[in-house]
Design a protein around this motif. Structure first.
Motif, PDB file in Angstrom:
ATOM      1  N   LEU A 111      -1.592  -4.682   1.287  1.00  0.00           N
ATOM      2  CA  LEU A 111      -1.068  -4.527   2.653  1.00  0.00           C
ATOM      3  C   LEU A 111      -1.101  -3.071   3.103  1.00  0.00           C
ATOM      4  CD1 LEU A 111       2.117  -6.771   2.269  1.00  0.00           C
ATOM      5  CD2 LEU A 111      -0.064  -7.416   3.321  1.00  0.00           C
ATOM      6  N   HIS A 112      -1.581  -2.858   4.314  1.00  0.00           N
ATOM      7  CA  HIS A 112      -1.647  -1.511   4.890  1.00  0.00           C
ATOM      8  C   HIS A 112      -1.362  -1.594   6.381  1.00  0.00           C
ATOM      9  CE1 HIS A 112      -3.485   0.708   1.453  1.00  0.00           C
ATOM     10  NE2 HIS A 112      -3.702  -0.543   1.081  1.00  0.00           N
ATOM     11  N   THR A 113      -1.131  -0.428   6.988  1.00  0.00           N
ATOM     12  CA  THR A 113      -1.161  -0.339   8.451  1.00  0.00           C
ATOM     13  C   THR A 113      -2.256   0.677   8.753  1.00  0.00           C
ATOM     14  OG1 THR A 113       0.425   1.472   8.566  1.00  0.00           O
ATOM     15  CG2 THR A 113       1.336  -0.755   8.632  1.00  0.00           C
TER      16      THR A 113
ATOM     17  N   LEU B 224       6.932   5.004   8.595  1.00  0.00           N
ATOM     18  CA  LEU B 224       5.971   5.293   7.539  1.00  0.00           C
ATOM     19  C   LEU B 224       5.293   4.011   7.041  1.00  0.00           C
ATOM     20  CD1 LEU B 224       8.019   7.873   5.399  1.00  0.00           C
ATOM     21  CD2 LEU B 224       6.275   8.355   7.135  1.00  0.00           C
ATOM     22  N   GLU B 225       3.982   4.132   6.850  1.00  0.00           N
ATOM     23  CA  GLU B 225       3.201   2.982   6.375  1.00  0.00           C
ATOM     24  C   GLU B 225       3.750   2.432   5.051  1.00  0.00           C
ATOM     25  OE1 GLU B 225      -0.956   3.835   5.911  1.00  0.00           O
ATOM     26  OE2 GLU B 225      -1.424   1.835   5.125  1.00  0.00           O
ATOM     27  N   LYS B 226       4.115   3.333   4.116  1.00  0.00           N
ATOM     28  CA  LYS B 226       4.584   2.882   2.789  1.00  0.00           C
ATOM     29  C   LYS B 226       5.845   2.021   2.893  1.00  0.00           C
ATOM     30  CE  LYS B 226       7.579   6.824   1.685  1.00  0.00           C
ATOM     31  NZ  LYS B 226       8.011   7.774   0.661  1.00  0.00           N
TER      32      LYS B 226
ATOM     33  N   GLY C 276       0.807  -1.224   0.000  1.00  0.00           N
ATOM     34  CA  GLY C 276       0.000   0.000   0.000  1.00  0.00           C
ATOM     35  C   GLY C 276       0.843   1.279   0.000  1.00  0.00           C
ATOM     36  N   HIS C 277       0.271   2.352  -0.604  1.00  0.00           N
ATOM     37  CA  HIS C 277       0.881   3.690  -0.655  1.00  0.00           C
ATOM     38  C   HIS C 277       2.204   3.685  -1.447  1.00  0.00           C
ATOM     39  CE1 HIS C 277      -2.244   4.844   2.205  1.00  0.00           C
ATOM     40  NE2 HIS C 277      -2.026   3.662   2.727  1.00  0.00           N
ATOM     41  N   GLY C 278       3.039   4.724  -1.244  1.00  0.00           N
ATOM     42  CA  GLY C 278       4.293   4.825  -2.001  1.00  0.00           C
ATOM     43  C   GLY C 278       4.520   6.240  -2.499  1.00  0.00           C
TER      44      GLY C 278
HETATM   45 ZN   LIG Z   1      -3.051   2.500   4.022  1.00  0.00          ZN
END
Ligand SMILES: [Zn+2]
Length: 273
Positions: free
Chosen positions: A135-137, A83-85, A68-70
């Protein structure tokens, strides 16, 4: 020694030479023949091996692990700066390592760059993946909120306007693509939670149905995992710990195996509703 002897000797010598030459040619022919036979056998074995490998590859299921994200979309930021990414990409790589001996594993995002939701599921659809896992947090205003959540798709309660133009009615609208896979997706979600829950104790974790945009266009069983709250200092520490991430990657990989071995696990959330 008479002249004939000399001649006979010469003739014998010549005959001996011819015999040796013939013998030599026989040996050379036999050696070359055996070498060619051996080469042919080796080539045949290599071809058979390549064919077996190709069929083996073809038989492997394809799993897409979406980090996820980026890029400038960093996702949630923990109080210690995590960071989540970064967590999602690290975990995606670990899951890839746990799965790659028995599945074809593909990551839509392999580095630090932005990717729109339709590009992630569009990628999985394009390569005809058998499974899509995003996938994420998670993040919360309360530092005490914790736990692991596994989401599968449900249609939004509010009816959205049709996205197709007149005459394009044969195309399935993007938001309808996941619909036929929802029962399998809920089963996959439960399989993953069954394996990951021991890691999140005492919080049992939950399976929930949500209208997550990233899952809407996936044409295969698809789930989104929120692996923990980065805003919870204890969970942030865990999600920064490679040993914890390795355990999480192992649990998710085992859940994927469980799903393919027996895809009919009914999600506990379904029973509650
Ligand atoms: Zn997320």
């Amino acid at each position: 020694m008479g002249p004939w002897n000399v001649k006979a000797g010469q003739a014998g010598f010549r005959m001996g030479q011819t015999y040796n030459l013939l013998r030599f040619l026989q040996i050379v022919t036999l050696t070359v023949g055996l070498s060619l036979l051996s080469l042919a056998n080796t080539a045949r074995d290599c071809a058979a091996q390549a064919h077996a490998q190709a069929s083996n590859q073809a038989a492997k299921r394809t799993v897409v692990i979406d980090a996820g994200h980026g890029g400038s979309d960093t996702g949630v930021k923990g109080s210690a700066g995590t960071l989540e990414k970064e967590v999602t990409l690290r975990l995606a790589r670990l899951i890839e390592n746990r799965l790659k001996d028995r599945y074809q594993v593909s990551l839509p995002r392999t580095d630090d760059y932005m990717l729109a939701h339709p590009d992630r599921t569009g990628y999985a659809n394009h390569i005809k993946a058998d499974l899509f896992i995003s996938l994420h947090t998670a993040g919360s205003y309360s530092a005490a909120t914790d736990g692991l959540r596994v989401y599968y798709y449900t249609e939004p309660a509010v009816k959205l306007p049709a996205q197709t133009q007149p005459g394009e009615a044969t195309a399935t609208p993007w938001r309808k693509v996941q619909k036929p896979h929802i029962p399998a997706s809920s089963s996959l979600a439960q399989r993953i939670l069954d394996r990951a829950a021991p890691l999140t104790a005492p919080h049992p974790g939950t399976v929930q149905a949500v209208p997550a945009a990233v899952l809407a266009g996936a044409d295969m069983p698809a789930i989104l995992i929120e692996t923990g709250y980065l805003t919870n200092p204890k969970q942030e520490k865990n999600l920064n710990d490679n040993k914890y991430l390795f355990k999480l990657a192992t649990a998710i990989s085992q859940g994927i195996d469980d799903f393919f071995n027996n895809p009919d696990r009914i999600a506990v959330t379904d029973l509650r509703e």
